[in-house]
Design a protein around this motif. Structure first.
Motif, PDB file in Angstrom:
ATOM      1  N   ASP A  33       0.820  -1.197  -0.067  1.00 18.84           N
ATOM      2  CA  ASP A  33       0.116  -0.042   0.026  1.00 18.84           C
ATOM      3  C   ASP A  33       0.694   1.250  -0.032  1.00 18.84           C
ATOM      4  O   ASP A  33       0.487   2.293  -0.573  1.00 18.84           O
ATOM      5  N   ASP A  34       2.018   1.057   0.557  1.00 24.44           N
ATOM      6  CA  ASP A  34       2.849   2.317   0.804  1.00 24.44           C
ATOM      7  C   ASP A  34       3.918   2.454  -0.653  1.00 24.44           C
ATOM      8  O   ASP A  34       4.618   3.326  -0.573  1.00 24.44           O
ATOM      9  N   MET A  35       3.430   1.551  -1.580  1.00 21.99           N
ATOM     10  CA  MET A  35       4.618   1.509  -2.825  1.00 21.99           C
ATOM     11  C   MET A  35       3.858   1.711  -4.147  1.00 21.99           C
ATOM     12  O   MET A  35       2.690   1.601  -4.233  1.00 21.99           O
ATOM     13  N   GLU A  36       4.557   2.110  -5.079  1.00 18.11           N
ATOM     14  CA  GLU A  36       4.021   2.162  -6.334  1.00 18.11           C
ATOM     15  C   GLU A  36       4.801   1.711  -7.415  1.00 18.11           C
ATOM     16  O   GLU A  36       6.024   1.708  -7.235  1.00 18.11           O
ATOM     17  N   LYS A  37       4.341   1.122  -8.614  1.00 20.99           N
ATOM     18  CA  LYS A  37       5.212   0.879  -9.861  1.00 20.99           C
ATOM     19  C   LYS A  37       5.628   1.929 -10.387  1.00 20.99           C
ATOM     20  O   LYS A  37       5.043   3.000 -10.631  1.00 20.99           O
ATOM     21  N   CYS A  38       6.794   2.185 -10.810  1.00 16.29           N
ATOM     22  CA  CYS A  38       7.547   2.983 -11.601  1.00 16.29           C
ATOM     23  C   CYS A  38       8.297   2.685 -12.569  1.00 16.29           C
ATOM     24  O   CYS A  38       9.179   1.893 -12.444  1.00 16.29           O
ATOM     25  N   PHE A  39       7.829   3.058 -13.814  1.00 18.03           N
ATOM     26  CA  PHE A  39       8.283   2.499 -15.411  1.00 18.03           C
ATOM     27  C   PHE A  39       9.541   3.515 -15.562  1.00 18.03           C
ATOM     28  O   PHE A  39       9.481   4.696 -15.299  1.00 18.03           O
ATOM     29  N   GLY A  40      10.505   2.774 -16.274  1.00 18.76           N
ATOM     30  CA  GLY A  40      11.674   3.789 -16.652  1.00 18.76           C
ATOM     31  C   GLY A  40      12.729   4.073 -15.774  1.00 18.76           C
ATOM     32  O   GLY A  40      13.610   4.658 -16.214  1.00 18.76           O
ATOM     33  N   TRP A  70       9.583  -1.867 -14.561  1.00 17.64           N
ATOM     34  CA  TRP A  70       9.148  -1.115 -13.606  1.00 17.64           C
ATOM     35  C   TRP A  70       9.852  -1.596 -12.107  1.00 17.64           C
ATOM     36  O   TRP A  70      10.328  -2.810 -12.229  1.00 17.64           O
ATOM     37  N   LYS A  71       9.863  -0.838 -11.246  1.00 19.81           N
ATOM     38  CA  LYS A  71      10.535  -1.167  -9.906  1.00 19.81           C
ATOM     39  C   LYS A  71       9.418  -0.577  -8.998  1.00 19.81           C
ATOM     40  O   LYS A  71       8.620   0.304  -9.209  1.00 19.81           O
ATOM     41  N   LEU A  72       9.482  -1.165  -7.829  1.00 21.69           N
ATOM     42  CA  LEU A  72       8.504  -0.606  -6.911  1.00 21.69           C
ATOM     43  C   LEU A  72       9.441   0.248  -6.078  1.00 21.69           C
ATOM     44  O   LEU A  72      10.488   0.113  -5.604  1.00 21.69           O
TER      45      LEU A  72
END
Length: 100
Positions: A33-40, A70-72
């Protein structure tokens, strides 16, 4: 050791293991819940998962800053993380086309 004692010991072990697994699942869900996918932003072979066509999952990105890998990252930090392939120069919340 009687059959009843062995049964009680086995039951206690199963309950303890079940409790530990439940706590780990709750902890992981909360972390997600505290993380998001980040592309690039992922470096070659360092993506977390689903790097698009030609890849299967974690660690399969073919290039640094691959636009569909992506990375979290902690929520709110993606769009301030450097990306050499993004038109904005920063990570994106969705897969994108590399800047020309």
């Amino acid at each position: 050791m009687t059959a009843t004692t062995r049964t009680l010991s086995a039951t206690a072990l199963v309950l303890a293991l079940g409790s530990a697994l439940s706590m780990a699942a709750v902890s992981t869900a909360h972390a997600a819940d505290d993380m998001e996918k980040c592309f690039g932003i992922a470096l070659k072979g360092k993506n977390d998962c689903a790097a698009g066509a030609g890849t299967t999952c974690a660690g399969t990105s073919k290039t640094d800053f691959q636009t569909n890998a992506w990375k979290l990252v902690p929520k709110g930090t993606c769009i301030t993380t450097t990306s050499q392939t993004s038109a904005t120069g920063f990570g994106q919340l969705e897969a994108f086309q590399a800047k020309p």
